[in-house]
Structure formats: structure tokens, C-alpha cells
Motif scaffolding. Structure first.
Motif, PDB file in Angstrom:
ATOM      1  N   VAL A   1      -3.188  -2.326  -5.147  1.00  0.00           N
ATOM      2  CA  VAL A   1      -2.954  -2.728  -4.501  1.00  0.00           C
ATOM      3  C   VAL A   1      -4.054  -4.285  -3.874  1.00  0.00           C
ATOM      4  O   VAL A   1      -3.148  -5.000  -3.808  1.00  0.00           O
ATOM      5  CB  VAL A   1      -2.753  -1.898  -2.819  1.00  0.00           C
ATOM      6  N   ILE A   2      -4.828  -4.024  -5.316  1.00  0.00           N
ATOM      7  CA  ILE A   2      -5.980  -4.707  -5.467  1.00  0.00           C
ATOM      8  C   ILE A   2      -5.802  -6.472  -5.819  1.00  0.00           C
ATOM      9  O   ILE A   2      -6.521  -6.708  -4.865  1.00  0.00           O
ATOM     10  CB  ILE A   2      -7.112  -4.259  -6.375  1.00  0.00           C
ATOM     11  N   PRO A   3      -4.605  -6.794  -5.780  1.00  0.00           N
ATOM     12  CA  PRO A   3      -4.129  -8.350  -6.563  1.00  0.00           C
ATOM     13  C   PRO A   3      -3.243  -8.433  -5.390  1.00  0.00           C
ATOM     14  O   PRO A   3      -4.105  -9.821  -5.140  1.00  0.00           O
ATOM     15  CB  PRO A   3      -2.986  -7.845  -7.294  1.00  0.00           C
ATOM     16  N   VAL A   4      -2.954  -8.114  -4.439  1.00  0.00           N
ATOM     17  CA  VAL A   4      -2.729  -8.623  -2.875  1.00  0.00           C
ATOM     18  C   VAL A   4      -3.979  -8.579  -1.793  1.00  0.00           C
ATOM     19  O   VAL A   4      -3.600  -9.579  -1.224  1.00  0.00           O
ATOM     20  CB  VAL A   4      -1.312  -7.426  -2.789  1.00  0.00           C
ATOM     21  N   ILE A   5      -4.812  -7.558  -2.052  1.00  0.00           N
ATOM     22  CA  ILE A   5      -5.762  -7.793  -1.129  1.00  0.00           C
ATOM     23  C   ILE A   5      -7.096  -8.433  -1.454  1.00  0.00           C
ATOM     24  O   ILE A   5      -7.024  -9.415  -0.426  1.00  0.00           O
ATOM     25  CB  ILE A   5      -6.591  -6.383  -0.932  1.00  0.00           C
TER      26      ILE A   5
ATOM     27  N   PHE B   1      -7.291  -6.722   5.256  1.00  0.00           N
ATOM     28  CA  PHE B   1      -6.358  -6.646   4.146  1.00  0.00           C
ATOM     29  C   PHE B   1      -6.672  -4.589   3.875  1.00  0.00           C
ATOM     30  O   PHE B   1      -6.021  -4.732   3.132  1.00  0.00           O
ATOM     31  CB  PHE B   1      -6.396  -7.647   3.221  1.00  0.00           C
ATOM     32  N   ILE B   2      -8.317  -4.450   2.858  1.00  0.00           N
ATOM     33  CA  ILE B   2      -8.466  -3.365   2.451  1.00  0.00           C
ATOM     34  C   ILE B   2      -7.817  -2.035   4.257  1.00  0.00           C
ATOM     35  O   ILE B   2      -6.907  -1.789   3.363  1.00  0.00           O
ATOM     36  CB  ILE B   2      -9.924  -3.878   2.779  1.00  0.00           C
ATOM     37  N   PHE B   3      -8.385  -2.087   4.929  1.00  0.00           N
ATOM     38  CA  PHE B   3      -7.818  -1.213   5.478  1.00  0.00           C
ATOM     39  C   PHE B   3      -5.937  -1.304   5.908  1.00  0.00           C
ATOM     40  O   PHE B   3      -5.541   0.125   5.485  1.00  0.00           O
ATOM     41  CB  PHE B   3      -8.255  -1.688   7.522  1.00  0.00           C
ATOM     42  N   LEU B   4      -5.020  -2.197   5.924  1.00  0.00           N
ATOM     43  CA  LEU B   4      -3.661  -2.205   5.997  1.00  0.00           C
ATOM     44  C   LEU B   4      -3.359  -1.534   4.143  1.00  0.00           C
ATOM     45  O   LEU B   4      -2.525  -0.187   4.489  1.00  0.00           O
ATOM     46  CB  LEU B   4      -3.442  -3.202   5.966  1.00  0.00           C
ATOM     47  N   ALA B   5      -4.072  -2.353   3.525  1.00  0.00           N
ATOM     48  CA  ALA B   5      -4.096  -1.504   2.318  1.00  0.00           C
ATOM     49  C   ALA B   5      -3.973   0.069   2.405  1.00  0.00           C
ATOM     50  O   ALA B   5      -2.918   1.260   1.515  1.00  0.00           O
ATOM     51  CB  ALA B   5      -4.104  -1.671   0.795  1.00  0.00           C
ATOM     52  N   VAL B   6      -4.858   0.772   2.904  1.00  0.00           N
ATOM     53  CA  VAL B   6      -5.401   1.657   3.062  1.00  0.00           C
ATOM     54  C   VAL B   6      -4.186   2.792   3.269  1.00  0.00           C
ATOM     55  O   VAL B   6      -4.212   3.996   3.346  1.00  0.00           O
ATOM     56  CB  VAL B   6      -6.957   1.914   3.268  1.00  0.00           C
ATOM     57  N   LEU B   7      -3.857   1.983   4.545  1.00  0.00           N
ATOM     58  CA  LEU B   7      -3.354   2.616   6.013  1.00  0.00           C
ATOM     59  C   LEU B   7      -1.738   2.932   5.073  1.00  0.00           C
ATOM     60  O   LEU B   7      -1.608   3.738   5.296  1.00  0.00           O
ATOM     61  CB  LEU B   7      -2.938   1.816   7.336  1.00  0.00           C
TER      62      LEU B   7
ATOM     63  N   GLY C   1       0.747  -0.813  -0.270  1.00  0.00           N
ATOM     64  CA  GLY C   1      -0.230  -0.074  -0.482  1.00  0.00           C
ATOM     65  C   GLY C   1       0.577   0.942  -0.335  1.00  0.00           C
ATOM     66  O   GLY C   1       0.672   1.781  -0.826  1.00  0.00           O
ATOM     67  N   ALA C   2       1.901   1.419   0.580  1.00  0.00           N
ATOM     68  CA  ALA C   2       3.005   2.320   0.602  1.00  0.00           C
ATOM     69  C   ALA C   2       3.914   2.531  -0.367  1.00  0.00           C
ATOM     70  O   ALA C   2       4.176   3.899  -0.499  1.00  0.00           O
ATOM     71  CB  ALA C   2       3.842   2.258   2.650  1.00  0.00           C
ATOM     72  N   ASN C   3       3.390   1.550  -0.526  1.00  0.00           N
ATOM     73  CA  ASN C   3       4.927   1.166  -2.095  1.00  0.00           C
ATOM     74  C   ASN C   3       4.118   1.799  -3.376  1.00  0.00           C
ATOM     75  O   ASN C   3       4.965   1.663  -4.310  1.00  0.00           O
ATOM     76  CB  ASN C   3       5.412   0.684  -3.113  1.00  0.00           C
ATOM     77  N   HIS C   4       2.668   2.125  -3.303  1.00  0.00           N
ATOM     78  CA  HIS C   4       2.783   1.906  -4.632  1.00  0.00           C
ATOM     79  C   HIS C   4       1.365   3.829  -4.515  1.00  0.00           C
ATOM     80  O   HIS C   4       0.800   3.455  -3.370  1.00  0.00           O
ATOM     81  CB  HIS C   4       0.876   1.726  -5.076  1.00  0.00           C
ATOM     82  N   VAL C   5       1.196   4.254  -5.775  1.00  0.00           N
ATOM     83  CA  VAL C   5       0.343   5.410  -6.194  1.00  0.00           C
ATOM     84  C   VAL C   5      -1.312   5.498  -5.855  1.00  0.00           C
ATOM     85  O   VAL C   5      -1.261   5.688  -5.895  1.00  0.00           O
ATOM     86  CB  VAL C   5       1.050   6.501  -7.218  1.00  0.00           C
ATOM     87  N   ARG C   6      -1.489   4.795  -6.724  1.00  0.00           N
ATOM     88  CA  ARG C   6      -2.928   4.136  -7.146  1.00  0.00           C
ATOM     89  C   ARG C   6      -3.276   2.994  -6.272  1.00  0.00           C
ATOM     90  O   ARG C   6      -2.743   1.859  -6.541  1.00  0.00           O
ATOM     91  CB  ARG C   6      -2.981   4.105  -8.698  1.00  0.00           C
TER      92      ARG C   6
END
Length: 206
Positions: A39-43, A159-165, A30-35
Motif C-alpha cells: 500500500v506504500i505506493p498509494v500513500i 494517509f498512513i492511518f487510513l492505510a493501517v486502518l 489497505g483493506a485489499n492487501h495482505v502486506r
């Protein structure tokens, strides 16, 4: 049914909150991607893996598999290899700019790493089988369904929360230095997890 749902929610939350390789990887991506869509594939991969493990635990299939010592050893060894590779990759990720850091993990690599930290993580498997599987055995019919859905939903929401954070942290860090530091920290924590797995392998062999 309400009691089973609450039980499932609290139990799953307690198991998923501790800092582990899976949580670290999702946050890191989540931290390494702008859009966010990158990150959706990992979630999705992590969510599906947790869903499968929970379903196997609830119906009792996974308990039978883990009664075979040789299978446990294989899972530990494969998991260790993936964790070491993941730690090495994160430690050596040295982006010169934020834009370069966003390209560190392709969708294919995201999926393969997410699979490894989800399905080849012995601790996650043991927690799912030993705790969720055992707790689910106390319910039947609609109550068991409610318990199962509750535990699965927590995984997806978390997982969604972690990616957003992670993405929020990445956006704050315009220089890329914080993301680089997160990569190093993630690598160290994953190495600690790998060391614990080595002790488990030692116990099985000796």
C-alpha cells in the motif's frame, strides 16, 4: 509560530477528515492487501500530490490557474472520467477468495488512481486553494513555513492511518465478504462525488 502551526494542523485535519474519493481509495487499498508494503505506493503518491497542491496554494500559483474557466472545465471533465472508471472498477471487483482480492490493484494502477483522485479531484483542489491558500496569506516568513509544514504533515499522517486502518479491517475479514462490501460502498460514494462534479460542469457550460 506555535499559533501558525496549530492553525495549520487543525485546518488541514478539518479538510481531510470528510469521506472523499481519495480517503476511500487509500482505505480500500489497505483493506485489499495482505502486506502493508504493497500500500506504500498509494500513500506516497497521495502524500506527494497533497504536498504539491498545498505548496502551490501557499505561493499563490494555483489561484492564477483556476481563474481560467476553460482550465477549470478541463480539470472537471478529466476528473469525472477517472472517477467513473474507478467506480466501475471497484464495483466489478468480485474476488472469489481473499488472496485474489489482494491482487486487484497493481502498484502501477494504485499510483495512477491515487494521482487521479488527488490531482483531478476538483473539490480537493478548491479546498486547498480556497481555504489553505487563503489562510496561509495571513502569515509571513517562519510562521508561513510552520503553517505549511503543519498542513503537509497532517496529510501524510492521515494517509498512513487510513492505510493501517484499512489493513486491520482486511485482516479481520477472513472471508473476503467485508472487503467486497467495502468495494461496493466505495463505488457508490465515488459515484456521488462524480455526480457533484457533473453539476459543476453543467454550471460552467450553462
Amino acid at each position: 509560530m506555535i499559533q501558525a502551526t496549530i492553525h495549520g494542523l487543525l485546518l488541514a485535519l478539518g479538510l481531510i477528515l470528510p469521506l472523499g474519493a481519495q480517503n476511500i481509495f487509500i482505505f480500500n487499498q489497505g483493506a485489499n492487501h495482505v502486506r502493508f508494503k504493497r500500500v506504500i505506493p498509494v500513500i506516497i503518491t497521495a502524500g506527494l500530490c497533497d504536498t504539491i497542491l498545498i505548496l502551490l496554494a501557499v505561493i499563490g500559483v494555483s489561484i492564477i490557474l483556476l481563474t481560467i474557466p476553460v482550465l477549470q472545465l478541463i480539470i472537471y471533465i478529466i476528473g469525472l472520467i477517472f472517477l467513473l472508471y474507478m467506480a466501475w472498477t471497484l464495483w466489478n471487483a468480485s474476488p472469489q477468495t481473499v488472496e485474489l482480492s489482494h491482487q486487484t490493484f497493481s502498484p502501477r494502477k494504485q499510483i495512477s488512481f491515487a494521482l487521479s483522485v488527488s490531482l483531478l479531484n476538483p473539490h480537493a483542489i478548491m479546498d486547498t486553494i480556497g481555504v489553505i491558500g487563503t489562510s496561509a496569506s495571513a502569515y509571513f516568513g517562519s510562521e508561513k513555513v510552520a503553517f505549511t509544514l503543519a498542513t503537509i504533515s497532517i496529510s501524510w499522517i492521515w494517509f498512513i492511518f487510513l492505510a493501517v486502518l484499512g489493513r486491520t479491517v482486511g485482516q479481520i475479514d477472513k472471508s473476503g465478504k467485508l472487503v467486497l462490501l467495502l468495494n461496493k460502498l466505495s463505488s457508490i460514494i465515488i459515484l456521488i462525488v462524480a455526480f457533484i462534479i457533473i453539476t459543476k460542469i453543467w454550471d460552467i457550460l450553462f
